[in-house]
Design an enzyme around this catalytic site. Sequence first.
Site, PDB file in Angstrom:
ATOM      1  N   THR A 196      -8.408  61.352  37.364  1.00 13.69           N
ATOM      2  CA  THR A 196      -9.167  60.840  36.215  1.00 13.69           C
ATOM      3  C   THR A 196     -10.363  61.725  35.840  1.00 13.69           C
ATOM      4  OG1 THR A 196     -10.589  59.393  37.562  1.00 13.69           O
ATOM      5  CG2 THR A 196      -8.484  58.475  36.769  1.00 13.69           C
ATOM      6  N   VAL A 241     -12.364  59.394  31.060  1.00 12.39           N
ATOM      7  CA  VAL A 241     -11.910  58.043  30.708  1.00 12.39           C
ATOM      8  C   VAL A 241     -11.066  57.486  31.858  1.00 12.39           C
ATOM      9  CG1 VAL A 241     -12.128  58.223  28.210  1.00 12.39           C
ATOM     10  CG2 VAL A 241     -10.064  59.139  29.312  1.00 12.39           C
ATOM     11  N   HIS A 242     -11.715  57.343  33.026  1.00  9.77           N
ATOM     12  CA  HIS A 242     -11.032  56.922  34.251  1.00  9.77           C
ATOM     13  C   HIS A 242     -10.088  55.733  34.013  1.00  9.77           C
ATOM     14  CE1 HIS A 242     -14.072  59.252  36.516  1.00  9.77           C
ATOM     15  NE2 HIS A 242     -15.004  58.623  35.829  1.00  9.77           N
ATOM     16  N   ASP A 243     -10.647  54.658  33.471  1.00  7.14           N
ATOM     17  CA  ASP A 243      -9.918  53.385  33.411  1.00  7.14           C
ATOM     18  C   ASP A 243      -8.758  53.430  32.427  1.00  7.14           C
ATOM     19  OD1 ASP A 243     -12.979  51.467  33.821  1.00  7.14           O
ATOM     20  OD2 ASP A 243     -11.665  52.445  35.278  1.00  7.14           O
TER      21      ASP A 243
END
Length: 310
Positions: A196, A241-243
């Site tokens: 991520t 934008v990890h999630d």
Amino acid sequence: MADALLIDCDPGIDDMIALLVACAGPELDLVGVSTVGGNAGLARTTRNARAVLALAGRADIPVAAGAARPLVRSSTGFGAHVHGEDGLGGIDLPTPPGGPDPRHGAAFLADSIRAASRPVTLVAIGPLTNIALLYATFPDAAARLARLVVMGGSVGTGNITRAAEFNIWWDPEAAHRVLTDPGVEVPTTQVTLDLTLRCTLPDAAVARLRAGGPVGARCADALDFYGRAYREQGSGDVTPVHDAIAVLAALRPELIRSRPARVLVDTTTGAERGATTVEAGRAGPVAVADDGDVPALLDEVVRRLSRLDR
Ligand code: RIB
Ligand code: CA
């Protein structure tokens, strides 16, 4: 009818992007959201989740507040240094009328899973406290999950400490329960920082979002704050934008590369607290996703956000 999707989150700027990507469908049908403390306090993350869903025109999707604190040891503070005091970089989204679902988030997840007439995927993009409570309190419901996708942990370095990634660090005991000793058989994918952190939206993409309409413009405003926060902490010009990548691991699994592993979580109180490691040479119940098609994933994020402004 598409299969059902539940998201447990702590909005959080990248949680906002993830929720909007999920609303843009169509592979999975977002039927419910639970919230947890983490990037901000629980009241804030719950309000933010409801406001983001309303921004997408989906105020109909129920939101239930879960755990405000970790199971065993309280970590110090929240994620305000990255997400702002309000959790969404100060973009001040209007609060939709009404309120959250009165049930506790873990009970809401259990009820939603039991009530579903189709397979349910649960994506956890905050600390894993609610998921651990679901597994411990409602194992019958948890066992019916088709899949759990977690954004958390790392094979390499951490982000909140040298060793630990924020979601795991905030509640390591919960992460141990979910990733190492679940007590229920749930196909689980762990999307780690190793992937991520490479998924950062280029400035041109953010500019395109800004020009696309009201949803994209609010995302661009939040991402501007997010990028400044990362620059100010010396992390460079990034907006990971990890999630959203965890949500895409559920929507477009072919874009993620994973390998079976047995995941261990450091639950000591030492410097490694919250670190996740994979036992070398041992396959295990968790698919650790530390790689993927980064350009395609980022295209998917922008394409889906843009779809909400059409
Ligand atoms: O380490 C990244 C994770 O921590 C993301 O879920 C982000 O929203 C924060 O909660
Ligand atoms: Ca999050």
